[in-house]
Scaffold this motif. Structure first.
Motif, PDB file in Angstrom:
ATOM      1  N   HIS A 116       0.611  -1.208   0.025  1.00 24.64           N
ATOM      2  CA  HIS A 116      -0.153  -0.194   0.325  1.00 24.64           C
ATOM      3  C   HIS A 116       0.750   1.417  -0.071  1.00 24.64           C
ATOM      4  CE1 HIS A 116      -3.387  -2.721   1.690  1.00 24.64           C
ATOM      5  NE2 HIS A 116      -3.593  -2.767   0.926  1.00 24.64           N
ATOM      6  N   GLY A 122       2.484   1.543  -3.206  1.00 25.09           N
ATOM      7  CA  GLY A 122       1.399   2.211  -4.630  1.00 25.09           C
ATOM      8  C   GLY A 122       0.636   3.541  -3.988  1.00 25.09           C
ATOM      9  N   CYS A 123       1.403   3.889  -3.207  1.00 20.85           N
ATOM     10  CA  CYS A 123       1.011   5.374  -3.064  1.00 20.85           C
ATOM     11  C   CYS A 123      -0.698   5.876  -2.451  1.00 20.85           C
ATOM     12  CB  CYS A 123       0.952   6.252  -3.933  1.00 20.85           C
ATOM     13  SG  CYS A 123       2.584   7.109  -4.539  1.00 20.85           S
ATOM     14  N   LEU A 124      -1.262   4.052  -2.190  1.00 21.24           N
ATOM     15  CA  LEU A 124      -2.269   4.288  -1.151  1.00 21.24           C
ATOM     16  C   LEU A 124      -2.187   4.914   0.189  1.00 21.24           C
ATOM     17  CD1 LEU A 124      -3.864   1.581  -2.551  1.00 21.24           C
ATOM     18  CD2 LEU A 124      -4.678   3.788  -3.234  1.00 21.24           C
ATOM     19  N   SER A 166      -2.472  10.578  -5.531  1.00 20.55           N
ATOM     20  CA  SER A 166      -3.242  10.482  -7.011  1.00 20.55           C
ATOM     21  C   SER A 166      -3.008  10.815  -8.243  1.00 20.55           C
ATOM     22  CB  SER A 166      -4.932  11.527  -7.137  1.00 20.55           C
ATOM     23  OG  SER A 166      -5.386  11.132  -5.727  1.00 20.55           O
ATOM     24  N   ARG A 178      -0.601   8.067  -8.651  1.00 20.28           N
ATOM     25  CA  ARG A 178      -1.110   6.325  -8.909  1.00 20.28           C
ATOM     26  C   ARG A 178      -1.462   6.657 -10.043  1.00 20.28           C
ATOM     27  NH1 ARG A 178      -3.047   7.650  -3.678  1.00 20.28           N
ATOM     28  NH2 ARG A 178      -5.120   8.433  -4.336  1.00 20.28           N
ATOM     29  N   ASN A 179      -1.985   7.292 -10.919  1.00 22.90           N
ATOM     30  CA  ASN A 179      -2.938   7.511 -11.950  1.00 22.90           C
ATOM     31  C   ASN A 179      -1.507   6.796 -13.452  1.00 22.90           C
ATOM     32  OD1 ASN A 179      -3.788   9.067 -14.150  1.00 22.90           O
ATOM     33  ND2 ASN A 179      -5.080   7.681 -13.631  1.00 22.90           N
ATOM     34  N   ILE A 194       1.738   3.412 -10.614  1.00 19.35           N
ATOM     35  CA  ILE A 194       1.085   2.652 -10.758  1.00 19.35           C
ATOM     36  C   ILE A 194       0.213   1.809 -11.641  1.00 19.35           C
ATOM     37  CG2 ILE A 194       0.621   1.529  -9.049  1.00 19.35           C
ATOM     38  CD1 ILE A 194       1.954   3.617  -7.580  1.00 19.35           C
ATOM     39  N   PHE A 227      -2.259  -1.261 -10.356  1.00 18.28           N
ATOM     40  CA  PHE A 227      -2.493  -2.632  -9.439  1.00 18.28           C
ATOM     41  C   PHE A 227      -3.505  -3.515 -10.028  1.00 18.28           C
ATOM     42  CE2 PHE A 227      -2.946   1.914  -6.599  1.00 18.28           C
ATOM     43  CZ  PHE A 227      -1.830   1.016  -5.602  1.00 18.28           C
ATOM     44  N   ALA A 269      -7.975   3.848  -6.274  1.00 17.03           N
ATOM     45  CA  ALA A 269      -6.217   3.261  -6.526  1.00 17.03           C
ATOM     46  C   ALA A 269      -5.687   3.288  -8.085  1.00 17.03           C
ATOM     47  CB  ALA A 269      -6.766   2.419  -6.607  1.00 17.03           C
ATOM     48  N   GLY A 276      -6.410   6.726  -9.911  1.00 21.64           N
ATOM     49  CA  GLY A 276      -6.206   7.769 -10.080  1.00 21.64           C
ATOM     50  C   GLY A 276      -7.059   9.269 -10.081  1.00 21.64           C
TER      51      GLY A 276
END
Lengths: 268, 424
Positions: A76, A79-81, A105, A108-109, A112, A114, B337, B339
């Protein structure tokens, strides 16, 4: 399958060590003393206590550990969550520990992809829309993102089921849709959390074959698993115990999933 | 920021998933908007009707009404009695004097309302007996359906003739011609010489804004006959009301001021408060304003009740949106998750509540049109659908969506992605 313990506990990436001068651009993931504590009523509960690890571009790395070892927390944070509570983390050259929620965000976009154990597809959208979802937040025009999603689904072998809902697919197909979604933004790294955990062994093998094909095509993959056999499909295994890296294994000859999903090579 | 088109698509999709729930949550808005539209339609219709009635009274006319000191509670009666000590009420002499004094006035028509029983044969008739002069017809602009209006000799000789309004004709004479027939007023026979055309404005006399309640139920007799036969003081020239006609509608206020001064002087009431005086000068144009003022109050009251229903509707929306956010935590987690920023999620849920409200508003408009039609159908009231009311109702419902959708949307936005993803 043979695997040898690496003497170095990830202080330097093996490739960088070999080249004498570390080439940081080659590192997709580089953490230094990464720590994460959960704030509870009775004070902080440490989950990661200083993890230093590296993943080079194009590597296929497995993270293993007992439940409670911190492997999910590590994923996590990678994953920058979740934001780390200490240490540093560079993802594809960006120091992410200082970023705010909106910037995370964007990371993540763009950086990464997931893949979750439970697929996590939107049940009311058809699979093209599901695969195109990250591109919505990449602010791509609708026609472009649908075209990209269709292309990705064709590559993954689901080109004939574009407008099916996730509920109409098998587990293996759902996970392939999830992988297509992870790939559609061309991320720097694919993070997979027990990707075969909800699948039977044959379908699990299919997914591993897909990962290996993606790896051969140059993708960087980090998977978390508690299954030793699945871990051996990667090149290295990072063992976690009580929030610390206990051992790093290099898998000398990774297992090979026999089945190769047609068309995946196109991704290269 | 994700593009608006997509935000709307996602919002509508969210609704489509739970159609029934969305419909239920819309109900408050639907009924709120429908009641706004219907109430405004009824109110606008009423206003139109009153304006028509006032037009029938004549925009050039000034009404001077004498107050009946016999009515009202004992306290006000005492005050009024005192007020009457200095004057004899409105009289024909005053009317003549006012006409001579004020050049803006053209003519006048006095009215004397009397309590009298009317019979047609042996059947009692419900009607108001009003004594007036030949000038009345011209001043009021009424038209005759058949027969004639009073002529000067009728007045001069206090003849026993009467002109009836259409409702009386229908009730007493049905299809026969009433001309030449007899009505018995206070035991004396009066010959019917004319019938007034029914005044279309009074479509059931529901609006008692002015004294035209019995508009189509009047029986006119010559004023002289009234004064001679139906009052206790046969020499009196007291009347209940005098209608002055002005030269032009521009002069009515100036003329009304002159009349006020005249009657103040004649009745010794210069220092009295307007409410305590024994007469009242009213201008038809002012009655329009009064009507509009009372209409405004009606609108405010109805607007408030419609507003309350919209607030209740908004609370319903909030409730449903909070449930939505809880139920769709996993979806929120997935979007975060891949983005989505907190703002993206907030905007998505805000759009959903806006879509519910807008859709509810549109359906409410349709229902409002239906309500209006039903009201008109069942009550025969005049209604006017005002387009602006729909725009206002839609705007208010959108505002509702923002006001009551923001909190759930904000809750959705600040959900922790991992917590959200773990939601089963």
């Amino acid at each position: 399958m043979s695997a040898t313990p690496a003497p170095d506990n990830e202080t330097l990436p093996p490739a960088a060590a070999a080249d004498a001068a570390p080439v940081r651009d080659d590192l997709v993931i580089a953490t230094q003393d990464l720590a994460k504590a959960y704030v509870m009523e009775g004070g902080g509960v440490p989950a990661l206590c200083g993890v230093s690890m590296h993943v080079r571009r194009g590597e296929f790395v497995s993270i293993m550990g007992q439940s409670g070892s911190g492997k999910s927390t590590l994923l996590h944070v990678l994953g920058c969550l979740h934001r780390a509570s200490g240490g540093s983390y560079r993802l594809d050259g960006i120091e992410v520990t200082d970023l705010n929620d909106d910037e995370l965000s964007v990371v993540r976009n763009q950086k990464i992809g997931f893949v979750f154990q439970k697929f996590n597809l939107l049940p009311h959208e058809d699979i093209v829309e599901n695969v195109a979802l990250p591109l919505v937040y990449a602010r791509q025009p609708r026609h472009e993102r649908l075209a990209a999603a269709k292309r990705m689904l064709q590559v993954i072998g689901l080109g004939d089921r574009l407008h099916h809902k996730p509920g109409e697919l098998s587990g293996g197909q759902s996970q392939r849709v999830a992988i297509a979604r992870a790939l559609v933004t061309e991320p720097a790294v694919i993070l997979a959390d027990e990707p075969t955990g909800n699948l039977d062994s044959v379908t699990g093998l299919e997914i591993m074959a897909l990962f290996q094909a993606l790896h051969r095509a140059g993708r960087t993959i980090v998977q978390v698993t508690h299954d030793r056999e699945k871990a051996e499909y990667g090149q290295r295994i990072i063992h976690l115990k009580d929030g610390l890296i206990s051992e790093v294994e290099v898998v000398v000859s990774p297992r090979r999933a026999e089945q190769v999903v047609s068309g995946v090579e196109v991704l290269a | 920021m994700i593009e608006w088109g997509n935000a709307v698509r996602i919002g509508l999709m969210g609704l489509a998933v739970h159609k029934f729930r969305a419909a239920l949550s819309m109900l408050g808005i639907i009924f709120g908007v429908a009641s706004v539209v219907a109430v405004i339609a009824v109110s606008e219709g009423a206003r139109g009707e009153v304006l028509k009635q006032l037009a029938a009274m004549g925009v050039n006319n000034i009404m001077v009404t004498g107050l009946d000191w016999r009515s009202g509670g004992s306290e006000t009666r005492d005050i009024k009695k005192k007020a009457r000590l200095g004057s004899n009420g409105l009289t024909l002499r005053e009317a003549e004097a006012a006409l001579a004094h004020c050049r803006l006035l053209v003519t006048y028509a006095p009215l004397r309302k009397v309590q009298a029983s009317i019979r047609s044969g042996e059947t009692p008739v419900s009607a108001d007996v009003v004594g007036t002069t030949p000038a009345f017809l011209g001043v009021m602009g009424y038209r005759l359906r058949e027969g004639r209006w009073f002529l000067p000799p009728d007045e001069k000789e206090a003849r026993r003739v009467c002109v009836i309004e259409d409702t009386i004709r229908q009730e007493c004479f049905k299809l026969e011609s009433p001309l030449g027939r007899t009505l018995v007023i206070d035991h004396e026979p009066y010959e019917v010489v004319g019938v007034l055309e029914s005044k279309e404005a009074s479509s059931d006399q529901k609006y008692e804004v002015i004294d035209i309640k019995q508009l189509n139920r009047r029986c006119y007799i010559p004023l002289a006959a009234t004064l001679a036969r139906m009052t206790q003081e046969p020499l009196s020239d007291q009347v209940s009301e005098i209608i002055f006609q002005c030269r032009s509608s521009r002069d009515v206020h100036a003329a009304a001021a002159v009349l006020n001064r005249c009657f103040d002087a004649w009745h010794n009431m210069e220092s009295w408060r307007p409410d305590d005086k024994d007469f009242k000068v009213r201008v038809a144009q002012d009655l329009v304003k009064q009507t509009e003022a009372s209409q405004r109050i009606f609108n405010y009251v109805m607007g408030c009740s419609a507003g309350i229903s919209l607030v209740v509707g908004g609370i319903g929306i909030m409730n449903i949106m909070l449930a939505n956010v809880t139920e769709r935590r996993r979806e929120i987690g997935i979007r975060r998750a891949v983005g989505a920023t907190q703002h993206d999620i907030l905007r998505q849920f805000l759009f959903e509540s806006l879509s519910i409200c807008l859709l509810g508003g549109l359906m409410g408009c349709l229902l409002g049109v239906g309500f209006t039609w039903l009201v008109q159908y069942w009550t025969q009231w005049q209604t006017v659908l005002a387009w602006w009311s729909m725009f206002v109702a839609l705007a208010v419902s959108l505002l509702d969506g923002v006001a009551f959708g923001t909190y759930p949307a904000w809750q959705a936005g600040k959900l922790d992605p991992i917590e959200a993803l773990r939601y089963e």
